[in-house]
Design a protein around this motif. Structure first.
Motif, PDB file in Angstrom:
ATOM      1  N   ALA A  19      19.528  -2.570  15.869  1.00  0.00           N
ATOM      2  CA  ALA A  19      18.115  -2.886  15.612  1.00  0.00           C
ATOM      3  C   ALA A  19      17.192  -1.971  16.391  1.00  0.00           C
ATOM      4  O   ALA A  19      16.156  -1.535  15.884  1.00  0.00           O
ATOM      5  N   LEU A  20      17.582  -1.655  17.635  1.00  0.00           N
ATOM      6  CA  LEU A  20      16.738  -0.779  18.447  1.00  0.00           C
ATOM      7  C   LEU A  20      16.711   0.632  17.888  1.00  0.00           C
ATOM      8  O   LEU A  20      15.677   1.302  17.867  1.00  0.00           O
ATOM      9  N   LEU A  21      17.866   1.112  17.436  1.00  0.00           N
ATOM     10  CA  LEU A  21      17.940   2.490  16.944  1.00  0.00           C
ATOM     11  C   LEU A  21      17.292   2.643  15.574  1.00  0.00           C
ATOM     12  O   LEU A  21      16.826   3.726  15.223  1.00  0.00           O
ATOM     13  N   HIS A  22      17.280   1.541  14.788  1.00  0.00           N
ATOM     14  CA  HIS A  22      16.661   1.628  13.468  1.00  0.00           C
ATOM     15  C   HIS A  22      15.156   1.432  13.535  1.00  0.00           C
ATOM     16  O   HIS A  22      14.465   1.659  12.541  1.00  0.00           O
ATOM     17  N   ALA A  23      14.629   0.986  14.677  1.00  0.00           N
ATOM     18  CA  ALA A  23      13.170   0.831  14.802  1.00  0.00           C
ATOM     19  C   ALA A  23      12.519   2.194  14.714  1.00  0.00           C
ATOM     20  O   ALA A  23      12.879   3.111  15.441  1.00  0.00           O
ATOM     21  N   GLN A  24      11.573   2.339  13.822  1.00  0.00           N
ATOM     22  CA  GLN A  24      10.928   3.624  13.590  1.00  0.00           C
ATOM     23  C   GLN A  24       9.525   3.629  14.145  1.00  0.00           C
ATOM     24  O   GLN A  24       8.949   2.596  14.447  1.00  0.00           O
ATOM     25  N   ALA A  25       8.980   4.818  14.287  1.00  0.00           N
ATOM     26  CA  ALA A  25       7.586   4.952  14.728  1.00  0.00           C
ATOM     27  C   ALA A  25       6.675   4.372  13.658  1.00  0.00           C
ATOM     28  O   ALA A  25       7.042   4.297  12.487  1.00  0.00           O
ATOM     29  N   PRO A  26       5.492   3.919  14.028  1.00  0.00           N
ATOM     30  CA  PRO A  26       4.563   3.333  13.038  1.00  0.00           C
ATOM     31  C   PRO A  26       4.321   4.284  11.879  1.00  0.00           C
ATOM     32  O   PRO A  26       3.972   5.445  12.061  1.00  0.00           O
ATOM     33  N   GLN A  27       4.561   3.778  10.657  1.00  0.00           N
ATOM     34  CA  GLN A  27       4.451   4.620   9.473  1.00  0.00           C
ATOM     35  C   GLN A  27       3.011   4.821   9.011  1.00  0.00           C
ATOM     36  O   GLN A  27       2.744   5.731   8.255  1.00  0.00           O
ATOM     37  N   LEU A  28       2.101   3.959   9.492  1.00  0.00           N
ATOM     38  CA  LEU A  28       0.725   4.026   9.004  1.00  0.00           C
ATOM     39  C   LEU A  28       0.085   5.365   9.326  1.00  0.00           C
ATOM     40  O   LEU A  28      -0.571   5.971   8.501  1.00  0.00           O
ATOM     41  N   SER A  29       0.305   5.851  10.534  1.00  0.00           N
ATOM     42  CA  SER A  29      -0.292   7.129  10.919  1.00  0.00           C
ATOM     43  C   SER A  29       0.267   8.274  10.076  1.00  0.00           C
ATOM     44  O   SER A  29      -0.470   9.162   9.672  1.00  0.00           O
ATOM     45  N   ARG A  30       1.545   8.242   9.828  1.00  0.00           N
ATOM     46  CA  ARG A  30       2.138   9.281   8.983  1.00  0.00           C
ATOM     47  C   ARG A  30       1.577   9.199   7.571  1.00  0.00           C
ATOM     48  O   ARG A  30       1.273  10.220   6.940  1.00  0.00           O
ATOM     49  N   GLU A  31       1.414   7.988   7.062  1.00  0.00           N
ATOM     50  CA  GLU A  31       0.858   7.826   5.713  1.00  0.00           C
ATOM     51  C   GLU A  31      -0.587   8.296   5.664  1.00  0.00           C
ATOM     52  O   GLU A  31      -1.020   8.902   4.675  1.00  0.00           O
ATOM     53  N   GLU A  32      -1.339   8.010   6.729  1.00  0.00           N
ATOM     54  CA  GLU A  32      -2.720   8.475   6.774  1.00  0.00           C
ATOM     55  C   GLU A  32      -2.768   9.999   6.774  1.00  0.00           C
ATOM     56  O   GLU A  32      -3.625  10.602   6.115  1.00  0.00           O
ATOM     57  N   LEU A  33      -1.862  10.621   7.498  1.00  0.00           N
ATOM     58  CA  LEU A  33      -1.814  12.086   7.509  1.00  0.00           C
ATOM     59  C   LEU A  33      -1.492  12.633   6.117  1.00  0.00           C
ATOM     60  O   LEU A  33      -2.108  13.607   5.666  1.00  0.00           O
ATOM     61  N   GLU A  34      -0.547  12.028   5.451  1.00  0.00           N
ATOM     62  CA  GLU A  34      -0.203  12.490   4.109  1.00  0.00           C
ATOM     63  C   GLU A  34      -1.374  12.303   3.155  1.00  0.00           C
ATOM     64  O   GLU A  34      -1.675  13.179   2.332  1.00  0.00           O
ATOM     65  N   HIS A  35      -2.048  11.131   3.257  1.00  0.00           N
ATOM     66  CA  HIS A  35      -3.204  10.878   2.396  1.00  0.00           C
ATOM     67  C   HIS A  35      -4.322  11.872   2.680  1.00  0.00           C
ATOM     68  O   HIS A  35      -4.932  12.425   1.751  1.00  0.00           O
ATOM     69  N   ARG A  36      -4.592  12.115   3.948  1.00  0.00           N
ATOM     70  CA  ARG A  36      -5.644  13.065   4.298  1.00  0.00           C
ATOM     71  C   ARG A  36      -5.275  14.472   3.840  1.00  0.00           C
ATOM     72  O   ARG A  36      -6.145  15.236   3.402  1.00  0.00           O
TER      73      ARG A  36
END
Length: 479
Positions: A19-36
């Motif tokens: 569970a600890l290793l599968h925890a990922q960084a917050p995806q919202l910021s990455r999605e915002e970067l892609e959208h921008r």
């Protein structure tokens, strides 16, 4: 028997490890970067199309310089966006490296511990020893506990083997993810380098256009002076219309107030007359009653004079209370309809539609530095929107057309009132509405004028609150 207690913390950690290793960084910021990134690329494509249109003119123009500067600014923002994305990827790669090192270390520990368990099990594989361990118990309950202990020991060995397999699978996934992240970083770095190369080309083109325009400063200065005079004519016409509307509204409010005062005075006079009539009738009735009593008892008129009670007068009616509107201080909102329209217009601040289907701002509100001559500033009363030649121009909000006029040098002008707010559409080529006509949001009111020098259509949008100018960019929605 090995001391199994020392293995329990490790088992607990291994249970949480996936569970600890599968925890990922917050995806919202990455999605915002892609959208921008997508939005910036779309704006760059629009700027390229606008640049193609402006290049159709015979000479370099301010439009070309403006579009090139916009492209440079947008591409710079795109490069910064790509660099932020690269930083995220680098963070993922570093995290993947750390996870791989941790998994490799844990895997080595699990294999070592499992090897010890296998060796111990091999040395104690005799069934006799296990039965002897159980039956050597002093009590039946102790024998049951020893049996459960051996069973837990076997389960622990099995879970150790499963943890080794799961950790190996997780390690392989992390290695594969690391490989993908490296490829992603390589591709993103290539995009960043390509954008920097295009940025240099745009900068060189901008410098060439700027150099040629600086050689035409006298011509540009003449255009500035002409545009300033045309803008003053448009502004004078708009101010005159707004002041006329305020004066009409003031007179109407005064007439309505005078009519109310006259009605109140007439009502008061009527009330006084009715009150006097009631008093006279009551006095006449009392006199008649006294005369009748005197006639019936002539000898004892004074002693037997009946007691007369004053007739109770009905209470005077109270004048009807008039509800005061919430914003009576503004004559442009004297009617409930005008007040509702103003409040509706205000509630849509920042959400109003653009007056054209597609376009971009080529002249911002307020005082702006000239694109070529740094010592010169220009003043815009609204925003100038570049669009297609002859593009339909639409009303940004429902209201009533108060003026349709032609301004020499400034094209056609349409002024629409929305309570105490006015939207003004200048530099129109043609008009589809008439004074006094009610329009709805999005209704076509005319077509955009043509800027021959820049080979594009344009319309100027102004917004007033009474006689106060507003920045339309705060009112229309952002693209």
């Amino acid at each position: 028997m090995p001391n199994l207690k020392k293995f329990f913390p490790l088992i607990f950690i291994l249970g949480l490890l996936p569970a600890l290793l599968h925890a990922q960084a917050p995806q919202l910021s990455r999605e915002e970067l892609e959208h921008r990134k997508r939005e910036l690329q779309r704006e760059i494509d629009e700027a390229n199309n606008a640049l193609k249109d402006t290049k159709k003119s015979r000479r370099e123009s301010l439009g070309q310089l403006r579009v090139l500067r916009d492209k440079i600014a947008l591409r710079t923002r795109l490069i910064n966006n790509i660099n932020e994305e690269i930083n995220f990827i680098n963070g993922d790669i570093n995290s993947a490296y750390r996870d791989i090192k941790t998994l490799e270390k844990d895997l080595d520990t699990l294999k070592s511990q499992y090897a010890q368990l296998v060796v111990y099990a091999y040395k104690n594989r005799s069934t006799y020893d296990m039965l002897n361990f159980i039956f050597s118990a002093q009590t039946f309950n102790d024998a049951i506990r020893r049996y459960q202990y051996l069973k837990q020991y076997r389960d622990y060995r099995r879970r150790q083997a499963e943890n080794i397999l799961e950790t190996q699978v997780l390690l392989n996934k992390k290695i594969e993810s690391l490989r993908d992240q490296k490829q992603n970083r390589s591709s993103t770095l290539k995009q960043e380098q390509e954008q920097r190369s295009v940025l240099e080309v745009d900068r060189k083109e901008k410098d060439e256009v700027l150099s040629k325009l600086k050689g035409r400063e006298k011509e540009l200065l003449a255009d500035i002076n002409k545009n300033k005079k045309d803008a003053q004519k448009v502004q004078a016409a708009i101010q005159a219309v707004i002041r006329r509307e305020i004066e009409i509204a003031r007179k109407q409010a005064e007439e309505e107030a005078a009519a109310k005062r006259r009605a109140a005075v007439a009502a008061e006079e009527k009330r006084k007359k009715e009150e006097a009539a009631r008093k006279a009738a009551a006095a006449a009735a009392a006199t008649a009653a006294a005369n009748a009593a005197k006639a019936n008892n002539p000898g004892n008129a004074t002693a037997d004079k009946p007691e007369t009670k004053p007739v109770a007068e009905p209470p005077a009616p109270k004048p009807a209370e008039v509800e005061k509107p919430a914003r009576t201080e503004n004559v442009l909102e004297a009617t409930p309809e005008a007040l509702a329209l103003s409040e509706s217009f205000e509630s849509n601040r920042g959400k109003l539609p653009w007056p054209v289907a597609s376009g971009h701002i080529i002249g911002h509100f307020g005082r702006q530095q000239h694109a070529v001559m740094e010592r010169i500033t220009v003043e815009n009363d609204g925003v100038i929107i570049g669009t297609g030649r002859g593009a339909p121009v639409k009303a940004i909000f429902q209201g009533e057309v108060r003026t349709v006029a032609v301004i020499p040098g400034g094209g056609s002008l349409v002024i629409i009132r929305h309570g105490q707010y006015f939207t003004n559409y200048a530099r129109l080529q043609s008009v589809n509405v008439r004074t006094g006509e009610r329009v709805s949001t999005g209704q076509v009111i005319g077509t955009a004028g043509t800027n021959e020098l820049e080979n594009l259509g344009e319309v100027e949008l102004q917004i007033y609150k009474g006689i106060q100018k507003q920045n339309p960019e705060f009112w229309i929605r952002r693209k």
